[in-house]
Design an enzyme around this catalytic site. Structure first.
Site, PDB file in Angstrom:
ATOM      1  N   ILE A   1      41.757  33.654  47.462  1.00 41.72           N
ATOM      2  CA  ILE A   1      42.281  32.481  46.767  1.00 41.72           C
ATOM      3  C   ILE A   1      41.980  31.172  47.504  1.00 41.72           C
ATOM      4  O   ILE A   1      41.836  30.119  46.880  1.00 41.72           O
ATOM      5  CB  ILE A   1      43.803  32.627  46.534  1.00 41.72           C
TER       6      ILE A   1
ATOM      7  N   HIS B   1      38.576  36.362  41.843  1.00 38.64           N
ATOM      8  CA  HIS B   1      39.289  36.287  43.125  1.00 38.64           C
ATOM      9  C   HIS B   1      40.652  36.956  43.022  1.00 38.64           C
ATOM     10  O   HIS B   1      41.233  37.102  41.942  1.00 38.64           O
ATOM     11  CB  HIS B   1      39.463  34.831  43.561  1.00 38.64           C
ATOM     12  N   CYS B   2      41.150  37.391  44.167  1.00 40.39           N
ATOM     13  CA  CYS B   2      42.541  37.821  44.309  1.00 40.39           C
ATOM     14  C   CYS B   2      43.084  37.080  45.522  1.00 40.39           C
ATOM     15  O   CYS B   2      42.694  35.923  45.758  1.00 40.39           O
ATOM     16  CB  CYS B   2      42.657  39.337  44.432  1.00 40.39           C
ATOM     17  N   ALA B   3      43.923  37.680  46.313  1.00 41.80           N
ATOM     18  CA  ALA B   3      44.445  36.996  47.490  1.00 41.80           C
ATOM     19  C   ALA B   3      43.437  36.982  48.629  1.00 41.80           C
ATOM     20  O   ALA B   3      43.188  35.944  49.253  1.00 41.80           O
ATOM     21  CB  ALA B   3      45.752  37.640  47.949  1.00 41.80           C
TER      22      ALA B   3
END
Length: 354
Positions: free
Chosen positions: A16, A90-92
């Site tokens: 992120i 995206h993720c974290a």
């Protein structure tokens, strides 16, 4: 955190924090952003106002149901590429959730070429830290088994059977049998299993000859070679394990018809039993034809089957009959050890001796 391009694709994967680098996003012509995490609603408008944005609320846990979102994610990625832009997923951390979605897209593009593991290796060429959790990898395998659809998966029998197994596992973990409404009775489904075998197996009660199951409802399992926990060394399967079928209901859920049965055990007052006997559905027969255990059973061949609904071979008759609708070129279903027909040797067919 770096933003990495998937080899051969106009798709990028990151965590992120990459979204704070607006210059890098502009340089890579990012027009569509797919977020696979739970976002703060207050930040969404400010962060993603310059992009086409799609969000999937998902946690990075083994029991998160990401499978239901994969077709929508694939469609969004494809729409961005078709519009001539580049897509950021995206993720974290850019490690598990986003990687799983990118793998699903690659599988959708080449379902007959790639597997979840080979697609993951493609991602690791540019982003070595990619590692979807075990639950996501299992779901990707199911997605691949379904044929990698680009539309809704919730009506797919593979998906529904997986949900049913999850419900069973959650119930058993709490020391309870699943509720009747959560059990998927295969012979009641609109789309029933299709028989692919030339030789169909038919199972009948040995006492009254009532038909209990045929090949599509049998759960195949492989004998565990060299398993030191075998019940009996070199033993064949003593049971034939089945998907749930409606005739089993009085045994699995004895309280639903207002009756009680001494054939069930391990049940708390008012609850369905965790384990018990399977009784022939013919009222005048009442023969004990097998047993069930929602928590699973170890077959005499050494394999564990979970959940386990097994017909005892000593209490049923198993007959093979030719299915005229199939030819010898058909692909047979894999049967448990001890139920497979003997292999034939074609070397003596005389071919080439004319």
């Amino acid at each position: 955190m770096a933003m990495n391009q998937i080899p051969g694709q106009n798709i990028y994967i990151s965590g992120i924090f990459c979204l704070k680098n607006k210059e890098a996003l502009k340089r890579e012509n990012i027009t569509h952003v797919l977020s696979v995490l739970r976002l703060n609603p207050a930040e969404v408008q400010e962060t993603f106002s310059s992009y086409e944005h799609f969000a999937i609320d998902a946690d990075d846990t083994d029991d998160e149901n990401l499978l239901q979102h994969l077709p929508a994610a694939v469609q969004f990625i494809q729409s961005g590429l078709d519009a001539g832009g580049n897509v950021l997923v995206h993720c974290a951390m850019g490690k598990s959730r986003s990687a799983a979605v990118c793998i699903a897209y690659l599988l959708h593009q080449k379902p007959n070429v790639l597997t979840p593991q080979s697609a993951l290796e493609i991602l690791r060429q540019s982003r070595p830290l990619c590692e979807p959790n075990d639950g996501f990898m299992e779901q990707l395998a199911l997605y691949h088994e379904m044929g990698c659809p680009g539309n809704d998966v919730t009506e797919n029998p593979v998906y529904q059977r997986w949900l049913y197994r999850r419900d069973v596992e959650e119930s058993v973990a709490c020391g309870r049998a699943p509720e009747m409404r959560s059990v998927r009775f295969e012979d009641e489904q609109p789309t029933r299993p299709k028989e692919k075998a030339v030789q169909e197996v038919e199972i009948k009660c040995r006492k009254c000859r009532k038909g209990l199951a045929t090949s599509p409802y049998i759960i195949p399992h492989e004998e565990e070679k060299g398993n030191s926990t075998k019940v009996r060394p070199n033993a064949e399967c003593a049971h034939v394990f089945l998907h749930p079928m409606k005739w089993m209901s009085p045994s699995l859920f004895p309280a639903t018809d207002g009756s009680k049965t001494s054939s069930s055990y391990d049940n708390a007052e008012g609850d369905a039993p965790l384990a018990g006997r399977l009784i022939c559905p013919t009222p005048k027969c009442g023969s004990n034809v097998g047993k069930f255990a929602w928590q699973g059973l170890q077959c005499s061949c050494g394999s564990w089957v979970v959940p386990a609904l097994g017909l005892a071979k000593a209490r049923v008759d198993i007959a093979n009959k030719i299915n005229p609708a199939r030819t010898q070129a058909s692909v047979g279903i894999r049967m448990p050890p001890g139920m497979r027909p003997p292999e034939t040797n074609d070397s003596s067919s005389g071919r080439g001796n004319l």
